[in-house]
Scaffold this active site. Structure first.
Site, mmCIF file in Angstrom:
data_model
loop_
_atom_site.group_PDB
_atom_site.id
_atom_site.type_symbol
_atom_site.label_atom_id
_atom_site.label_comp_id
_atom_site.label_asym_id
_atom_site.label_seq_id
_atom_site.Cartn_x
_atom_site.Cartn_y
_atom_site.Cartn_z
ATOM 1 N N ASN A 264 -5.117 -2.864 -2.404
ATOM 2 C CA ASN A 264 -5.835 -2.510 -1.189
ATOM 3 C C ASN A 264 -6.482 -1.160 -1.410
ATOM 4 O O ASN A 264 -5.866 -0.110 -1.221
ATOM 5 C CB ASN A 264 -4.881 -2.480 0.004
ATOM 6 C CG ASN A 264 -4.332 -3.856 0.295
ATOM 7 O OD1 ASN A 264 -5.022 -4.700 0.858
ATOM 8 N ND2 ASN A 264 -3.105 -4.102 -0.153
ATOM 9 N N GLU A 265 -7.724 -1.216 -1.832
ATOM 10 C CA GLU A 265 -8.446 -0.007 -2.213
ATOM 11 C C GLU A 265 -8.954 0.716 -0.961
ATOM 12 O O GLU A 265 -8.912 0.159 0.142
ATOM 13 C CB GLU A 265 -9.637 -0.394 -3.104
ATOM 14 C CG GLU A 265 -9.242 -1.036 -4.428
ATOM 15 C CD GLU A 265 -8.670 -0.043 -5.441
ATOM 16 O OE1 GLU A 265 -8.309 1.086 -5.058
ATOM 17 O OE2 GLU A 265 -8.568 -0.419 -6.628
#
Ligand code: F6R
Length: 639
Positions: free
Chosen positions: A162-163
């Protein structure tokens, strides 16, 4: 929902956090948490659902779980696992897949049932991914949800993949990897261009539903992002900050990863401290930077309003403290890194005598000398010192394959032009070309290719050192054997490396030794190279008199610099010296434009070197000291 934090010392921290002496101790404790949970569930005849991570961070935890299985009989038969993520596209049998990782580090060594293992599938057709992701979520729910989720943290602040930009309620989905994440992975893939651009990851929302979350981080490289995650504002720019909203999470870190948290980095802000010389210097420099004021202009109010009234009361008036720190900084600055002949050295970083010193610059890779301390190297040579340079490793992994072809082609053409036989070289050339045609990412090169790559770097190093002003006979290539053994994983001791280093030291009998003092990566080449020098010097102490007069100076690599309060010798460079240093770095042609291992910084080495030394010079200037073009920094290490 913000957490009530009753402890003054941790008042900046918004996630409960435990600090361990080292990664080993922490990993054993976390493995114990896993096994307690597994056993508790076993006792009730229940399954336990674990969320698992890959990457460097959990490796020792998995190692301990394997040990618990093998030596203490811990069974994993009641374990159901869901991995956080997988690259996309990715074949499960590919070396870089998270399937291969999990098998190698855990699943192949325990008795988990194959049908209980879930890892996102990197082989799907793109159009099938969305439905697959929903199914992944549904399966987790069907098993009753995650009992325990283990997380690492990426330097972008990602959890899972989850950037930055991910939403707090995101579910399992396909995502695009951040550039920094891909650069961090480039070593595993033999270059960033081979790292997939996408991944399938559990979402932040998926992770949040776990009944217990443990997030881990080790070593100094993670210190900045740990601080941002734990003390920063909640923001999609650092997805790990979302964890501040959970009541079931614990951060577990080692001392290095914790080092930038306020309680360790600026302890005076959260408790009374003993104001020794080092902490006073650090705090006063911090205050000046924080207020953007020169040190000599800091007032009583500045101290009192910024958490430093204890220092003002105990050691004031503050103007005296200011002058004292200003003078310390001033005295570290010297244009005479080998000492100034005929001048008093009472307040100088280096001794005046002997006027001409023998110096050895140890360079872990063939270009660290000029990149990290090229200006000082040039000054030492200009000022008539007997400067030796010792290249510790061949650096032969960091040369592009097409450079090899180019040099062999050159050699064939040169011999042909001189009327010499070329059959041997032509055979080699054919073999090398064939090898390159089928070479896989990260495949170890043929021996002769390794040799050629090492030679390319060797000739570049000679050109660089010669340009910096040293004599050919003072250029040493140690080719420390540990470097090649690293690659084949057959390393058992550094004895040979230490003996080779001792030999050179005995021959030169230096007054000064310069070594790369990069301790950020405990398994990196620089740290090993430093440990070898230290051991060699320490062993020589009992038999060699010159060691009592030999000072060890540390410099830092291309990516970060010592903090101002740590610096004991600051060598200013003139604009002309900056250009000369740049040209010395340019001699390392194989590392220019696009090096094989750029690390986590996209800038070229010479740009990094210049920007870093400029930043140091500006930092001194902002504190009210003279304005220089650039400054190289050193810390003395007492051995
Ligand atoms: C791995 C994962 C990532 C890593 C993170 C830290 O499954 O989801 O979030 O945990 O990138 O990686 P390392 O541990 O290699 O520093």
């Amino acid at each position: 929902m913000s957490r009530l934090n009753l402890l003054e010392e941790t008042r900046f921290e918004k996630i409960p956090l435990s600090v361990f002496e080292n990664q080993q101790a922490a990993s054993i404790t976390i493995a114990r948490k896993f096994s307690d949970l597994i056993l508790r569930k076993q006792a009730n005849g229940e399954l336990v659902v674990l969320g698992l991570a890959t990457g460097a961070s959990p490796i020792l935890i998995y190692q301990e779980l394997v040990r618990l299985h093998k030596e203490e009989g811990l069974s994993f038969k009641n374990v159901v696992s869901f991995n956080l993520d997988e690259y996309f596209p990715m074949k499960p049998n590919s070396e870089q897949s998270y399937v291969a990782f999990m098998k190698h580090h855990l699943f192949d060594h325990i008795d988990i049932l194959p049908e209980h293992i879930h890892i996102p599938d990197g082989t799907l057709k793109v159009e099938d991914v969305a439905a697959y992701c929903l199914e992944y979520e549904r399966k987790i729910n069907d098993f009753g949800g995650l009992d325990f989720q283990l997380l690492g943290i990426g330097r972008t602040g990602h959890i899972g993949f989850n950037e930055p930009g991910s939403a707090p309620n995101s579910g399992t989905r396909i995502v695009t990897l951040n550039d920094l994440t891909r650069r961090d992975a480039s070593k595993d893939f033999g270059g960033k261009e081979n790292v997939p651009t996408k991944a399938i990851t559990m979402g932040v929302g998926t992770i949040f539903k776990a009944r217990e979350i443990v997030i881990v981080a080790w070593n100094e490289k993670k210190a900045g992002i740990v601080k941002a995650a734990v003390e920063g504002e909640i923001s999609s720019e650092v997805p790990a900050t979302y964890l501040q909203l959970s009541n079931n999470v614990e951060f577990i870190v080692d001392k290095e990863a914790a080092s930038l948290l306020t309680r360790f980095d600026k302890p005076w802000l959260v408790r009374d401290v003993v104001w020794d010389a080092q902490i006073t210097k650090k705090a006063v420099i911090w205050l000046a930077k924080h207020l953007n004021k020169p040190i000599l202009k800091l007032t009583e109010d500045d101290y009192n309003n910024n958490g430093m009234s204890q220092l003002a009361t105990e050691n004031g008036p503050v103007y005296n403290i200011n002058i004292h720190i200003f003078n310390q900084l001033q005295h570290a600055i010297t244009g005479w890194p080998g000492g100034k002949p005929g001048a008093s050295d009472a307040q100088r970083p280096e001794r005046a005598l002997p006027e001409k010193k023998r110096s050895i610059i140890f360079s872990p890779h063939p270009d660290d000398d000029v990149i990290s301390m090229g200006g000082t190297f040039i000054r030492l040579a200009d000022q008539g010192h007997d400067v030796h340079v010792a290249y510790q490793t061949s650096g032969n992994t960091a040369v592009w394959d097409d450079d090899v072809l180019r040099y062999v082609e050159f050699s064939i053409d040169f011999l042909s032009a001189s009327g010499q036989p070329v059959d041997y070289l032509k055979d080699q050339y054919k073999r090398i070309r064939e090898f390159f045609q089928t070479k896989k990412p990260n495949q170890v090169d043929l021996k002769e290719i390794q040799t050629i790559k090492g030679l390319i770097r060797k000739e570049e190093a000679v050109a660089g050192a010669r340009f910096a002003g040293t004599k050919d006979e003072n250029i040493h290539f140690l080719n420390l054997p540990f470097y090649d053994k690293f690659k084949t994983k057959g390393l058992d001791s550094y004895e040979e490396d230490i003996l080779i280093t001792m030999d050179l030291l005995k021959k030169v009998k230096p007054h000064q030794v310069f070594a790369a003092g990069d301790f950020a990566d405990p398994h990196g080449t620089h740290k090993v190279c430093f440990d070898i020098i230290l051991e060699a010097l320490n062993r020589l102490k009992s038999t060699e008199n010159w060691t009592s007069d030999c000072w060890l100076w540390l410099y830092r690599g291309a990516w970060h610099e010592f903090e101002l309060h740590e610096i004991q010798m600051a060598v200013p460079l003139s604009p002309n010296e900056v250009i000369r240093k740049r040209h010395a770095i340019f001699k390392h042609q194989s590392q220019k434009d696009l090096p094989v291992f750029p690390g986590d910084d996209a800038r070229e080495f010479w740009v990094r070197a210049e920007e870093r030394t400029k930043e140091t010079a500006n930092a001194y200037n902002q504190l009210g000291l003279a304005e220089y073009e650039a400054i190289e920094a050193f810390v003395r290490y007492i051995y």
